[in-house]
Design a protein around this motif. Structure first.
Motif, PDB file in Angstrom:
ATOM      1  N   CYS A 149       2.747   1.266   7.592  1.00  0.00           N
ATOM      2  CA  CYS A 149       3.420   2.184   6.673  1.00  0.00           C
ATOM      3  C   CYS A 149       4.105   1.387   5.571  1.00  0.00           C
TER       4      CYS A 149
ATOM      5  N   ARG B   4       0.822  -1.207   0.000  1.00  0.00           N
ATOM      6  CA  ARG B   4       0.000   0.000   0.000  1.00  0.00           C
ATOM      7  C   ARG B   4       0.859   1.261   0.000  1.00  0.00           C
ATOM      8  N   SER B   5       0.414   2.263  -0.725  1.00  0.00           N
ATOM      9  CA  SER B   5       1.006   3.613  -0.719  1.00  0.00           C
ATOM     10  C   SER B   5       2.437   3.646  -1.225  1.00  0.00           C
ATOM     11  N   SER B   6       2.831   2.670  -2.062  1.00  0.00           N
ATOM     12  CA  SER B   6       4.188   2.655  -2.595  1.00  0.00           C
ATOM     13  C   SER B   6       4.229   1.835  -3.873  1.00  0.00           C
TER      14      SER B   6
END
Length: 523
Positions: free
Chosen positions: A475, A354-356
């Motif tokens: 994260c 996620r988010s990368s």
């Protein structure tokens, strides 16, 4: 693929992952990681990972279900506490990526190890001691990153009159075939329940890990395996050249466990190390990462076969075959047999997060753990594989096999697959680096990494056909490497609970770093 009812079969196999391989030590500020060491060169490995993303032959797995948030859990998590984390595992000014978490549960102690530290707990999570691997083993100080100990493996042996904790870690110094140094560090607790990590409580040894010194095949030991039987300690490793990090041979080292464990009064000298090179063929893909079985119960002896210890490996790359090995007698000898599965396994694709846009390295298809709690003469093993869950893009799945072993005419090794399953979750969900704690006649326990485009790097566990979180990421990882194995062991006291240690990516000190967690699961 034709499979039996997964609900019936998971009673035989299921367990867990996250594990490690090469020198994972790295300077945190640079966030660099050492290259993945595998059976082929780095360029060929990356080509296989890319090819896996569009593998038209990837087969469909049995699909696990995820327990919804707030849903009552059975089995029950009966203990849960924080393990080591990236800042706390610093050694010589360095922090390390990935962690390679592993654990061993004794009678009243829990021992966790990561790159590059170890910590001793009470079973309730109280911290008794923490040391870097360097200080724990009394190893020479590193020169910068060179010589930092890595790839720890820990195990609590319950067989025999002297139950003990065993710890292994590796050391590599230099890049010269002529002058490079390789050591396999071994520690044995001097009692069942060590009070701390001080030298008085442990016997420590250094085994030469270098092979073919002074030649073009001069190599150092990587990715150790650790297993025991009634009277044998087995340590395996993959050997790589100092100058170019090319795989040469897998090596099996066998020691007299009874001599090592008889250490209550004083530390005995290191027993003679019997060394086997299972293949004469350089870079043989059929003899890569021989994983020793961690025997919870004594394997049966037979005519000409005294106190055996078993090992197992996949064939690197695309295949259906498993190779089963047996170390028998003292002085030992090594036997081998092949068994065929019905699922074509292979190197899995990299995982999304996620988010990368950075993809996480899911590793290759090596066996990551094998264990046996079965008096009938079977063991279970797990590894990662390419799979196709929903018919679109491929994923990484967990492949589990149960192997029945015995003796044929003249004491020949006989082996057959008793069960086999490939376990996935949902389209776009990647499960990788599994570990397994064999449950014998009960369910086994699995642990593994999980990541997807909608989740961060996390660790999950399964006992049965549903998965539950061990520790959930918060994260996106800043590096592609994740731990190359995960901690999984059956409790030696009640003989039914499972202990797992896994990693996640989470914010520590304002940046995304790794953190581990330890749980106990009681069916």
């Amino acid at each position: 693929m034709s499979q039996r009812d997964p609900r019936a079969s998971t009673a035989r196999i299921l367990a867990a992952v996250v594990a490690g391989m090469l020198l994972a030590a790295t300077v945190a500020s640079a966030q660099g990681t050492a290259p993945r060491l595998t059976a082929v060169d780095a360029a060929s490995y990356q080509a296989l990972k890319v090819q896996a993303e569009t593998d038209a032959a990837a087969e469909a797995p049995t699909r696990l279900a995820e327990v919804a948030a707030g849903e009552a859990e059975a089995p029950t998590i009966t203990a849960s506490f924080a393990g080591l984390d990236q800042p706390g595992a610093a050694s010589g000014g360095f922090t390390f990526v990935p962690p390679d978490p592993i654990l061993a549960k004794g009678r009243t102690r829990v021992l966790e190890a990561t790159n590059s530290a170890t910590r001793l707990f009470t079973t309730a999570g109280g911290v008794l001691a923490t040391k870097s691997l360097q200080l724990f083993f009394g190893a020479p100080p590193p020169a910068g990153r060179d010589g930092v100990l890595f790839d720890p493996k820990v195990y609590f042996d319950r067989l025999g009159v002297n139950p003990r904790f065993y710890v292994v870690a590796l050391e590599k110094r230099g890049t010269s075939d002529a002058t490079g140094v390789s050591r396999i560090w071994l520690a044995v607790s001097r009692g069942v329940d060590p009070a701390d990590l001080e030298p008085a409580r442990w016997c420590r040894y250094a085994i030469d890990g270098k092979r073919n010194g002074g030649t073009a095949r001069s190599s150092w030991a990587d990715y150790p395996g650790l297993g025991v039987g009634v009277d044998k300690l087995v340590i395996t490793a993959n050997q790589f050249t100092f100058a170019s990090n090319l795989f040469t041979f897998a090596i099996v080292r066998v020691l007299n466990k009874l001599a090592l464990a008889n250490n209550g009064a004083a530390c005995p000298p290191l027993p003679f190390v019997f060394t086997f090179q299972p293949s004469a063929l350089l870079q043989n893909p059929a003899a890569f990462t021989l994983q020793p079985v961690q025997h919870y119960v004594a394997p049966a002896s037979s005519a000409g076969v005294a106190n055996p210890v078993y090992l197992v490996n996949t064939v690197f790359g695309t295949n259906t075959r498993y190779r089963v090995w047996r170390v028998r007698n003292l002085p030992p000898s090594l036997q081998v047999a092949s068994v065929q599965g019905t699922f074509t396994y292979g190197v899995p694709p990299a995982a999304r997060q996620r988010s990368s846009s950075l993809r996480l390295d899911t590793g290759d298809n090596r066996i990551t753990q094998a264990s046996s709690g079965d008096l009938r003469g079977s063991f279970s093993a797990v590894h990662g594989t390419v799979c196709n869950v929903g018919g679109g893009a491929t994923e990484s799945c967990v492949r589990a096999v149960a192997v029945r072993v015995g003796s044929g005419p003249g004491g020949a090794l006989a082996a057959s697959l008793e069960d086999q399953f490939t376990l996935g979750l949902a389209p776009g969900d990647f499960l990788f680096w599994p570990g397994i704690a064999d449950g014998g006649p009960r369910d086994a326990g699995l642990a593994f990494h999980r990541s997807s485009a909608t989740t961060f790097l996390s660790s999950y566990w399964a006992v049965g056909t549903t998965i539950r979180p061990l520790t959930v990421g918060t994260c996106p990882q800043r590096t592609a490497r994740t731990g190359d194995y995960i901690g999984a062991q059956r409790d030696p006291v009640d003989n039914r609970s499972f202990w797992f240690a896994g990693e996640r990516a989470t914010t520590l000190g304002g940046v995304c770093q790794w953190q581990t967690r330890i749980i106990r699961v009681t069916p």
